[in-house]
Design a protein around this motif. Structure first.
Motif, PDB file in Angstrom:
ATOM      1  N   TRP A  64       0.672  -1.076   0.035  1.00  0.00           N
ATOM      2  CA  TRP A  64       0.036  -0.025   0.019  1.00  0.00           C
ATOM      3  C   TRP A  64       0.926   1.256  -0.305  1.00  0.00           C
ATOM      4  O   TRP A  64       1.858   1.167   0.477  1.00  0.00           O
ATOM      5  CB  TRP A  64      -0.882   0.137   1.340  1.00  0.00           C
ATOM      6  CG  TRP A  64      -1.994  -0.961   1.277  1.00  0.00           C
ATOM      7  CD1 TRP A  64      -1.843  -2.104   1.812  1.00  0.00           C
ATOM      8  CD2 TRP A  64      -3.204  -0.839   0.540  1.00  0.00           C
ATOM      9  NE1 TRP A  64      -3.234  -2.956   1.525  1.00  0.00           N
ATOM     10  CE2 TRP A  64      -3.950  -2.032   0.798  1.00  0.00           C
ATOM     11  CE3 TRP A  64      -3.989   0.276   0.048  1.00  0.00           C
ATOM     12  CZ2 TRP A  64      -5.385  -2.352   0.213  1.00  0.00           C
ATOM     13  CZ3 TRP A  64      -5.198  -0.030  -0.691  1.00  0.00           C
ATOM     14  CH2 TRP A  64      -5.954  -1.130  -0.257  1.00  0.00           C
ATOM     15  N   ALA A  84     -10.933  -4.190   6.408  1.00  0.00           N
ATOM     16  CA  ALA A  84      -9.467  -4.677   5.647  1.00  0.00           C
ATOM     17  C   ALA A  84      -9.098  -6.136   6.308  1.00  0.00           C
ATOM     18  O   ALA A  84      -8.911  -6.305   7.229  1.00  0.00           O
ATOM     19  CB  ALA A  84      -8.403  -3.807   5.842  1.00  0.00           C
ATOM     20  N   LEU A 147      -3.862  -1.801   6.864  1.00  0.00           N
ATOM     21  CA  LEU A 147      -3.121  -2.116   5.816  1.00  0.00           C
ATOM     22  C   LEU A 147      -2.155  -3.004   5.966  1.00  0.00           C
ATOM     23  O   LEU A 147      -1.055  -2.834   5.243  1.00  0.00           O
ATOM     24  CB  LEU A 147      -2.905  -1.001   4.911  1.00  0.00           C
ATOM     25  CG  LEU A 147      -4.133   0.254   4.695  1.00  0.00           C
ATOM     26  CD1 LEU A 147      -3.673   1.207   3.900  1.00  0.00           C
ATOM     27  CD2 LEU A 147      -5.452  -0.507   4.145  1.00  0.00           C
ATOM     28  N   VAL A 151      -3.109  -7.877   3.138  1.00  0.00           N
ATOM     29  CA  VAL A 151      -4.404  -7.335   2.566  1.00  0.00           C
ATOM     30  C   VAL A 151      -4.468  -6.564   1.328  1.00  0.00           C
ATOM     31  O   VAL A 151      -3.666  -5.576   1.144  1.00  0.00           O
ATOM     32  CB  VAL A 151      -5.073  -6.248   3.910  1.00  0.00           C
ATOM     33  CG1 VAL A 151      -6.226  -5.585   3.512  1.00  0.00           C
ATOM     34  CG2 VAL A 151      -5.234  -6.851   5.145  1.00  0.00           C
ATOM     35  N   GLU A 153      -7.414  -5.427  -0.080  1.00  0.00           N
ATOM     36  CA  GLU A 153      -8.460  -4.612  -0.441  1.00  0.00           C
ATOM     37  C   GLU A 153      -8.923  -3.856   0.811  1.00  0.00           C
ATOM     38  O   GLU A 153      -8.690  -4.415   2.012  1.00  0.00           O
ATOM     39  CB  GLU A 153      -9.715  -5.238  -1.001  1.00  0.00           C
ATOM     40  CG  GLU A 153      -9.502  -5.642  -2.433  1.00  0.00           C
ATOM     41  CD  GLU A 153     -10.672  -6.570  -3.051  1.00  0.00           C
ATOM     42  OE1 GLU A 153     -10.608  -6.536  -4.242  1.00  0.00           O
ATOM     43  OE2 GLU A 153     -11.488  -7.154  -2.196  1.00  0.00           O
ATOM     44  N   LEU A 154      -9.588  -2.778   0.505  1.00  0.00           N
ATOM     45  CA  LEU A 154      -9.938  -1.988   1.721  1.00  0.00           C
ATOM     46  C   LEU A 154     -11.465  -1.468   1.328  1.00  0.00           C
ATOM     47  O   LEU A 154     -11.537  -0.689   0.315  1.00  0.00           O
ATOM     48  CB  LEU A 154      -9.221  -0.698   2.137  1.00  0.00           C
ATOM     49  CG  LEU A 154      -9.689   0.240   3.277  1.00  0.00           C
ATOM     50  CD1 LEU A 154      -9.820  -0.357   4.535  1.00  0.00           C
ATOM     51  CD2 LEU A 154      -8.888   1.607   3.389  1.00  0.00           C
TER      52      LEU A 154
END
Length: 163
Positions: A64, A84, A147, A151, A153-154
């Motif tokens: 990220w 998340a 994040l 992970v 996706e959020l």
């Protein structure tokens, strides 16, 4: 002509215009999501005329961005839910005028978060001087701990208090 176009392309990241960066957002019918990358952060500008919506942010790189910030152009932030992976954080903001006060933060089980929690959200309300009410927004700094490396996706869900 080619020099001018090339010069403008070089300036886009510096000026903060949206371009193909490290994060993407799902397409929405009821809201407009614009991604803007600067040297220090990626801003997710969300304008939601109906006041209720959601989007999924996906990372395109192996990690990220160093700093991810949401800007929710809402009159009031009745509810914000960030998911998340297995982590979930919820926020409610009671705001009056330019001040955002009475911020309630909870984890996915409804337990209040303390300021020392790695999932604490920094939320500020910004009301630009001499601007229409639509120009005000809530800025949320997404904590790096939300994040994690695994992970991808959020999910962001919001409800405007004044919808």
């Amino acid at each position: 002509m080619n020099i001018l176009v090339f010069s403008l392309l070089l300036l886009l990241p510096v000026l903060g215009f949206a371009h193909d960066g490290p994060v993407s957002a799902s397409k929405l019918r009821q809201a407009n999501v614009e991604l803007c990358e600067t040297k220090t952060a990626v801003y997710v500008n969300i304008r939601s005329p109906h006041g209720i919506g959601s989007t999924v942010l996906s990372r395109k790189d192996c990690r990220w961005p160093r700093e991810l910030r949401l800007r929710l152009y809402l009159k009031g932030l009745e509810s914000l839910k960030l998911t998340a992976g297995k982590q979930e954080v919820r926020a409610e903001v009671s705001s009056h005028g330019e001040k955002a006060d009475n911020i309630l933060l909870e984890d996915g089980t409804g337990k209040p978060l303390s300021r020392t929690s790695p999932f604490w959200l920094e939320i500020e309300r910004t009301v630009p001087a001499h601007s229409p009410e639509e120009a005000s927004y809530f800025e949320v700094l997404i904590p790096a701990s939300l994040l994690q490396h695994d992970v991808d996706e959020l999910e962001v869900r919001w409800i405007d208090f004044y919808r």
